[in-house]
Design a protein around this motif. Sequence first.
Motif, PDB file in Angstrom:
ATOM      1  N   GLY A 117      -5.342  -6.370   4.254  1.00 17.79           N
ATOM      2  CA  GLY A 117      -5.771  -7.757   4.153  1.00 17.79           C
ATOM      3  C   GLY A 117      -5.492  -8.332   2.779  1.00 17.79           C
ATOM      4  N   LEU A 118      -5.771  -7.563   1.735  1.00 13.71           N
ATOM      5  CA  LEU A 118      -5.493  -8.011   0.367  1.00 13.71           C
ATOM      6  C   LEU A 118      -3.995  -8.133   0.119  1.00 13.71           C
ATOM      7  CD1 LEU A 118      -8.150  -5.733  -1.330  1.00 13.71           C
ATOM      8  CD2 LEU A 118      -8.228  -8.234  -1.259  1.00 13.71           C
ATOM      9  N   ILE A 119      -3.236  -7.170   0.626  1.00 13.39           N
ATOM     10  CA  ILE A 119      -1.780  -7.184   0.458  1.00 13.39           C
ATOM     11  C   ILE A 119      -1.180  -8.432   1.094  1.00 13.39           C
ATOM     12  CG2 ILE A 119       0.339  -6.058   1.267  1.00 13.39           C
ATOM     13  CD1 ILE A 119      -1.187  -3.372   0.870  1.00 13.39           C
ATOM     14  N   ARG A 120      -1.625  -8.762   2.288  1.00 13.45           N
ATOM     15  CA  ARG A 120      -1.069  -9.925   2.990  1.00 13.45           C
ATOM     16  C   ARG A 120      -1.441 -11.234   2.320  1.00 13.45           C
ATOM     17  NH1 ARG A 120      -1.890  -8.225   9.391  1.00 13.45           N
ATOM     18  NH2 ARG A 120      -0.059  -6.859   9.498  1.00 13.45           N
ATOM     19  N   ARG A 121      -2.692 -11.327   1.865  1.00 16.19           N
ATOM     20  CA  ARG A 121      -3.120 -12.581   1.224  1.00 16.19           C
ATOM     21  C   ARG A 121      -2.401 -12.806  -0.093  1.00 16.19           C
ATOM     22  NH1 ARG A 121      -8.063 -11.171   3.585  1.00 16.19           N
ATOM     23  NH2 ARG A 121      -8.801 -10.026   1.756  1.00 16.19           N
ATOM     24  N   GLU A 122      -2.140 -11.730  -0.811  1.00 17.39           N
ATOM     25  CA  GLU A 122      -1.498 -11.861  -2.119  1.00 17.39           C
ATOM     26  C   GLU A 122       0.004 -11.587  -2.064  1.00 17.39           C
ATOM     27  OE1 GLU A 122      -3.708  -9.553  -4.934  1.00 17.39           O
ATOM     28  OE2 GLU A 122      -5.576 -10.651  -4.525  1.00 17.39           O
ATOM     29  N   LYS A 123       0.515 -11.329  -0.854  1.00 15.27           N
ATOM     30  CA  LYS A 123       1.949 -11.096  -0.637  1.00 15.27           C
ATOM     31  C   LYS A 123       2.498  -9.995  -1.563  1.00 15.27           C
ATOM     32  CE  LYS A 123       3.000 -15.694   1.210  1.00 15.27           C
ATOM     33  NZ  LYS A 123       1.610 -16.109   1.392  1.00 15.27           N
ATOM     34  N   CYS A 129     -11.308   2.562  -2.376  1.00 17.20           N
ATOM     35  CA  CYS A 129     -10.612   1.286  -2.173  1.00 17.20           C
ATOM     36  C   CYS A 129     -11.573   0.112  -2.128  1.00 17.20           C
ATOM     37  CB  CYS A 129      -9.801   1.326  -0.883  1.00 17.20           C
ATOM     38  SG  CYS A 129     -10.811   1.327   0.624  1.00 17.20           S
ATOM     39  N   GLY A 130     -12.896   0.400  -1.981  1.00 17.38           N
ATOM     40  CA  GLY A 130     -13.881  -0.673  -1.970  1.00 17.38           C
ATOM     41  C   GLY A 130     -14.314  -1.137  -0.599  1.00 17.38           C
ATOM     42  N   PHE A 131     -13.755  -0.546   0.456  1.00 16.89           N
ATOM     43  CA  PHE A 131     -14.118  -1.019   1.800  1.00 16.89           C
ATOM     44  C   PHE A 131     -15.550  -0.626   2.150  1.00 16.89           C
ATOM     45  CE2 PHE A 131     -14.047  -0.290   6.513  1.00 16.89           C
ATOM     46  CZ  PHE A 131     -14.163  -1.628   6.848  1.00 16.89           C
ATOM     47  N   GLY A 132     -15.785   0.628   2.412  1.00 17.90           N
ATOM     48  CA  GLY A 132     -17.158   1.106   2.633  1.00 17.90           C
ATOM     49  C   GLY A 132     -17.862   0.489   3.820  1.00 17.90           C
ATOM     50  N   GLY A 133     -17.126   0.057   4.840  1.00 17.02           N
ATOM     51  CA  GLY A 133     -17.772  -0.504   6.028  1.00 17.02           C
ATOM     52  C   GLY A 133     -18.527  -1.773   5.715  1.00 17.02           C
ATOM     53  N   THR A 134     -19.846  -1.749   5.934  1.00 16.65           N
ATOM     54  CA  THR A 134     -20.656  -2.951   5.715  1.00 16.65           C
ATOM     55  C   THR A 134     -20.769  -3.316   4.234  1.00 16.65           C
ATOM     56  OG1 THR A 134     -22.642  -1.556   5.771  1.00 16.65           O
ATOM     57  CG2 THR A 134     -22.012  -2.660   7.812  1.00 16.65           C
ATOM     58  N   PHE A 135     -20.390  -2.410   3.336  1.00 14.25           N
ATOM     59  CA  PHE A 135     -20.355  -2.743   1.904  1.00 14.25           C
ATOM     60  C   PHE A 135     -19.405  -3.909   1.663  1.00 14.25           C
ATOM     61  CE2 PHE A 135     -18.292  -2.261  -2.265  1.00 14.25           C
ATOM     62  CZ  PHE A 135     -19.396  -2.307  -3.108  1.00 14.25           C
ATOM     63  N   ALA A 136     -18.291  -3.945   2.402  1.00  8.58           N
ATOM     64  CA  ALA A 136     -17.311  -5.016   2.232  1.00  8.58           C
ATOM     65  C   ALA A 136     -17.863  -6.371   2.638  1.00  8.58           C
ATOM     66  CB  ALA A 136     -16.047  -4.707   3.047  1.00  8.58           C
ATOM     67  N   ARG A 142      -8.184  -4.786  -4.805  1.00  2.00           N
ATOM     68  CA  ARG A 142      -7.039  -5.297  -5.574  1.00  2.00           C
ATOM     69  C   ARG A 142      -6.615  -4.292  -6.640  1.00  2.00           C
ATOM     70  NH1 ARG A 142      -9.656 -10.402  -4.789  1.00  2.00           N
ATOM     71  NH2 ARG A 142     -10.896 -10.101  -6.678  1.00  2.00           N
ATOM     72  N   ASP A 143      -7.590  -3.608  -7.209  1.00  2.00           N
ATOM     73  CA  ASP A 143      -7.296  -2.585  -8.214  1.00  2.00           C
ATOM     74  C   ASP A 143      -6.494  -1.438  -7.604  1.00  2.00           C
ATOM     75  OD1 ASP A 143      -7.765  -1.556 -10.959  1.00  2.00           O
ATOM     76  OD2 ASP A 143      -8.834   0.041  -9.901  1.00  2.00           O
ATOM     77  N   ARG A 144      -6.888  -1.047  -6.376  1.00  2.00           N
ATOM     78  CA  ARG A 144      -6.158   0.043  -5.725  1.00  2.00           C
ATOM     79  C   ARG A 144      -4.745  -0.385  -5.353  1.00  2.00           C
ATOM     80  NH1 ARG A 144      -6.657   2.931  -7.961  1.00  2.00           N
ATOM     81  NH2 ARG A 144      -5.801   4.555  -6.631  1.00  2.00           N
ATOM     82  N   VAL A 145      -4.594  -1.591  -4.838  1.00  2.00           N
ATOM     83  CA  VAL A 145      -3.259  -2.083  -4.479  1.00  2.00           C
ATOM     84  C   VAL A 145      -2.361  -2.110  -5.706  1.00  2.00           C
ATOM     85  CG1 VAL A 145      -1.938  -4.079  -3.668  1.00  2.00           C
ATOM     86  CG2 VAL A 145      -4.038  -3.409  -2.474  1.00  2.00           C
ATOM     87  N   ALA A 146      -2.895  -2.565  -6.842  1.00  2.00           N
ATOM     88  CA  ALA A 146      -2.104  -2.637  -8.076  1.00  2.00           C
ATOM     89  C   ALA A 146      -1.634  -1.253  -8.500  1.00  2.00           C
ATOM     90  CB  ALA A 146      -2.933  -3.287  -9.185  1.00  2.00           C
ATOM     91  N   ASP A 147      -2.496  -0.241  -8.329  1.00  2.00           N
ATOM     92  CA  ASP A 147      -2.112   1.128  -8.692  1.00  2.00           C
ATOM     93  C   ASP A 147      -0.975   1.616  -7.796  1.00  2.00           C
ATOM     94  OD1 ASP A 147      -2.110   3.574  -9.949  1.00  2.00           O
ATOM     95  OD2 ASP A 147      -4.094   4.193  -9.259  1.00  2.00           O
TER      96      ASP A 147
END
Length: 259
Positions: free
Chosen positions: A230-236, A184-191, A203-208
């Motif tokens: 967080g991505l879902i809420r920002r992009e509704k 999903c791209g989170f990866g803790g401090t990677f984000a 965003r790619d995962r949400v779209a899938d």
Amino acid sequence: MTVALFVPCYLDQFYPEVAIATLELLERLGVDVVFPPEQTCCGQPMANTGCTADCAPVARRFVDIFAPFDSIVCPSGSCTSMVRNHYDDYFAEDDDAFLHVKQRTFDLCEFLYDELQIQELKIEGQDVCFPHRVSLHQSCHGLRELRLGPSSENMTVRDNKVRQLMNLVKDVEWCDLSRPDECCGFGGTFAVNEADVSAAMGRDRVADHVGSGSEVIVSADMSCLMHLQGLIRREKSPIEVMHVAQVLAGRKLKKTNAK
């Protein structure tokens, strides 16, 4: 068997309802659960950023607190994996307390599937139901380090423990993803360090998930869901997230992101 419930920092601070659902679920299944109030972080954030000297006393404190218990259960694959797979550098090979904690710390789904081997889910005699379209997000730690399911880069056949447990819930309609085990791209401090890359992956995962027709993303790791939420809420986006413990415990879907 007395089980200690280990609640990760981000659950304690942001998603206490997941910890409560985990406690209720375990107790309903007849497990004697203790919550050690002196517990702290497992040290994963420090370890991820290379601050091993800062992580060492946290790891030793964790073992001191949890060693007296038969098992330790945690509703988070990444924190469970930290204890099981990344504590070795902080302890001697013959440290019995550490070895016990390492061997007896389980992700919630792992504990339910392998240790309790549950075959049904009921609340007051009634089947647990979740009449919704569901897609499963499988966290990297859960797949690659705890082996909670099969991963596409490895040909080893494995049970998908999270999905098998969800199959005990009545009326779930599965929505399959085009890439079911992608990060999903989170990866803790990677984000934090690679915010743009992390957000693009999310965003790619949400779209899938949305494209599959799913109403709700279910996962065993709330850190991934926190990132996606967080991505879902920002992009509704028209989809929700829930931790698997909430579904197994009989929680209802609360719709907050519908356009």
